[in-house]
Design a protein around this motif. Structure first.
Motif, PDB file in Angstrom:
ATOM      1  N   THR A 153       0.821  -1.205   0.000  1.00  0.00           N
ATOM      2  CA  THR A 153       0.000   0.000   0.000  1.00  0.00           C
ATOM      3  C   THR A 153       0.856   1.257   0.000  1.00  0.00           C
ATOM      4  OG1 THR A 153      -0.115   0.209   2.409  1.00  0.00           O
ATOM      5  CG2 THR A 153      -1.728  -1.251   1.348  1.00  0.00           C
ATOM      6  N   THR A 174      -8.523  11.912   9.063  1.00  0.00           N
ATOM      7  CA  THR A 174      -8.167  10.684   8.344  1.00  0.00           C
ATOM      8  C   THR A 174      -7.290   9.796   9.204  1.00  0.00           C
ATOM      9  OG1 THR A 174      -8.198  11.910   6.262  1.00  0.00           O
ATOM     10  CG2 THR A 174      -7.135   9.752   6.244  1.00  0.00           C
ATOM     11  N   LYS A 216      -6.354  15.883  -4.504  1.00  0.00           N
ATOM     12  CA  LYS A 216      -6.881  14.843  -3.636  1.00  0.00           C
ATOM     13  C   LYS A 216      -5.758  13.971  -3.088  1.00  0.00           C
ATOM     14  CE  LYS A 216     -11.301  14.631  -6.095  1.00  0.00           C
ATOM     15  NZ  LYS A 216     -12.266  13.780  -6.829  1.00  0.00           N
ATOM     16  N   VAL A 218      -4.199  10.491  -2.589  1.00  0.00           N
ATOM     17  CA  VAL A 218      -4.284   9.221  -3.309  1.00  0.00           C
ATOM     18  C   VAL A 218      -3.787   8.091  -2.421  1.00  0.00           C
ATOM     19  CG1 VAL A 218      -1.994   9.523  -4.378  1.00  0.00           C
ATOM     20  CG2 VAL A 218      -3.653   7.967  -5.409  1.00  0.00           C
ATOM     21  N   THR A 219      -4.532   6.991  -2.394  1.00  0.00           N
ATOM     22  CA  THR A 219      -4.111   5.787  -1.682  1.00  0.00           C
ATOM     23  C   THR A 219      -4.297   4.589  -2.609  1.00  0.00           C
ATOM     24  OG1 THR A 219      -6.281   5.236  -0.743  1.00  0.00           O
ATOM     25  CG2 THR A 219      -4.914   6.787   0.493  1.00  0.00           C
ATOM     26  N   PHE A 220      -3.519   3.551  -2.374  1.00  0.00           N
ATOM     27  CA  PHE A 220      -3.639   2.365  -3.230  1.00  0.00           C
ATOM     28  C   PHE A 220      -3.166   1.132  -2.486  1.00  0.00           C
ATOM     29  CE2 PHE A 220       0.601   4.062  -4.028  1.00  0.00           C
ATOM     30  CZ  PHE A 220       1.385   2.935  -3.856  1.00  0.00           C
ATOM     31  N   GLN A 226      -6.546  -2.072  -5.507  1.00  0.00           N
ATOM     32  CA  GLN A 226      -7.387  -0.975  -5.038  1.00  0.00           C
ATOM     33  C   GLN A 226      -6.685   0.353  -5.276  1.00  0.00           C
ATOM     34  OE1 GLN A 226      -7.985  -1.961  -0.924  1.00  0.00           O
ATOM     35  NE2 GLN A 226      -9.383  -3.655  -1.359  1.00  0.00           N
ATOM     36  N   TYR A 227      -7.463   1.357  -5.676  1.00  0.00           N
ATOM     37  CA  TYR A 227      -6.926   2.691  -5.931  1.00  0.00           C
ATOM     38  C   TYR A 227      -8.016   3.692  -5.579  1.00  0.00           C
ATOM     39  CZ  TYR A 227      -4.326   6.405  -8.347  1.00  0.00           C
ATOM     40  OH  TYR A 227      -3.621   7.541  -8.651  1.00  0.00           O
ATOM     41  N   GLN A 228      -7.663   4.688  -4.778  1.00  0.00           N
ATOM     42  CA  GLN A 228      -8.684   5.616  -4.301  1.00  0.00           C
ATOM     43  C   GLN A 228      -8.146   7.037  -4.263  1.00  0.00           C
ATOM     44  OE1 GLN A 228     -10.088   4.709  -0.357  1.00  0.00           O
ATOM     45  NE2 GLN A 228     -11.951   5.906  -0.570  1.00  0.00           N
ATOM     46  N   MET A 229      -8.993   7.976  -4.663  1.00  0.00           N
ATOM     47  CA  MET A 229      -8.691   9.401  -4.568  1.00  0.00           C
ATOM     48  C   MET A 229      -9.679  10.004  -3.580  1.00  0.00           C
ATOM     49  SD  MET A 229      -6.268  10.139  -6.976  1.00  0.00           S
ATOM     50  CE  MET A 229      -6.529  11.687  -7.800  1.00  0.00           C
ATOM     51  N   ILE A 230      -9.147  10.621  -2.511  1.00  0.00           N
ATOM     52  CA  ILE A 230      -9.995  11.132  -1.439  1.00  0.00           C
ATOM     53  C   ILE A 230      -9.984  12.654  -1.446  1.00  0.00           C
ATOM     54  CG2 ILE A 230     -10.425  11.111   1.040  1.00  0.00           C
ATOM     55  CD1 ILE A 230      -8.787   8.510   1.166  1.00  0.00           C
TER      56      ILE A 230
END
Length: 336
Positions: A153, A174, A216, A218-220, A226-230
């Motif tokens: 991650t 967060t 944003k 970014v986490t992955f 999985q890839y996410q922009m918060i």
């Protein structure tokens, strides 16, 4: 403009004008481990004008799996990471002005390095240092790019003082996982993914294309796809002690600074003394206890079941324990 950067220049958002800007910019890189070496290599290949590297550590065998600038010889020589990185980076691009500092990054020794710095890149391994960088970034109005990774991650976020929520704001909303490379390990692709996000954002700042910046977090998770922009824009608070209306920069206060810490994944404690070591005197004293290895930057000794490394700037790494109390006991047995 030389052929060296021709493919980068053909990328329209950079072009010749952007390449000239890159060649005039100064980056401060804090940490020269996995993320640090990956960022440093990309930025030096891109032709950044000046790169200042700050790192407190030296090359160990376990680094070679993911810290791309280091070799087995660097490990055998116990070279400080900043020095080993510079040696390799100058072979890659001799036109870049590279300055190195083998020292801990603190609120006392970082400010003198911030003169004419255009961007700070975070390649550290703990939030104590990141919070200090966060305060300094806002106090001196210098953008900085966060990055961290563990297991498969990673995350990255770009902070522009006066515009973005700062790290202090983000931590209030967060939750960051407590896993470390010691408990769950790390794979090299996670490092490269975070570094890619950081370096891309860095290039945008260097060419002054701030409209292209990612706003944003970014986490992955590469292993679990999985890839996410918060979107954390609402996290910014007017009452924040770092980026609010009346900033106090809390981590810059002496009482807030860490003097001892357990290093990530190392079974090691760092102790930062209030003085610099007189290396010749220390060497003579320690030789009464056993063989001492030295190079121009540090000396080391095996003592009981521990390995202790002393740096000129007053730091000691006590390998073989995660106990601060035990580390202090060993430290005082050796230096008084």
């Amino acid at each position: 403009m030389t052929e060296r950067y021709s493919r980068q220049i053909r990328f329209l958002p950079i072009g010749e004008a952007g390449q000239k800007k890159i060649g005039k910019k100064h980056i401060l890189l804090i940490g020269c481990g996995a993320l640090g070496t990956a960022n440093a290599e990309s930025l030096v290949r891109a032709g950044v004008g000046q790169l200042t590297i700050v790192d407190r550590d030296y090359v160990e065998e376990s680094n070679l799996q993911r810290q791309t600038l280091f070799t087995e010889n660097d490990y055998h020589e116990q070279l400080p990471k900043a020095i080993a990185a510079k040696n390799r980076l100058q072979e890659i691009n001799s036109t870049v002005n590279i300055q190195t500092y083998v020292m801990d990054a603190t609120s006392e020794n970082l400010p003198p390095l911030l003169t004419n710095v255009d961007l700070i890149i975070d390649a550290t391994d703990n939030f104590d240092i990141r919070l200090t960088v966060n305060d300094l970034s806002h106090k001196f109005r210098i953008p900085w790019i966060m990055g961290s990774c563990v297991g498969s991650t990673g995350m990255s976020y770009t902070i522009i003082p006066g515009d973005s929520p700062c790290l202090q704001c983000i931590l209030d909303i967060t939750p960051f996982m407590g896993a470390t490379c010691d408990s769950v390990g790390i794979i090299s692709p996670a490092v490269q993914m975070v570094a890619a996000h950081q370096t891309a954002e860095a290039l945008k700042i260097l060419v002054e294309d701030r409209t292209a910046l990612r706003t944003k977090l970014v986490t992955f998770d590469l292993w679990n796809n999985q890839y996410q922009m918060i979107n954390i824009s609402r996290a910014k608070k007017s009452s924040c002690p770092t980026c609010g209306n009346e900033p106090t920069y809390p981590t810059l206060a002496y009482q807030s600074q860490t003097k001892t810490e357990v290093l990530c994944g190392r079974n090691t404690v760092q102790i930062r003394a209030r003085y610099k070591f007189e290396m010749d005197t220390l060497k003579k004293r320690l030789q009464q206890l056993g063989p001492v290895k030295t190079n121009p930057y540090l000396l080391s000794i095996e003592y009981k079941n521990y390995r202790i490394i002393f740096f000129r700037d007053g730091r000691a790494l006590i390998h073989g324990t995660n106990s601060i109390e035990k580390a202090k006991s060993i430290f005082y047995q050796l230096v008084g």
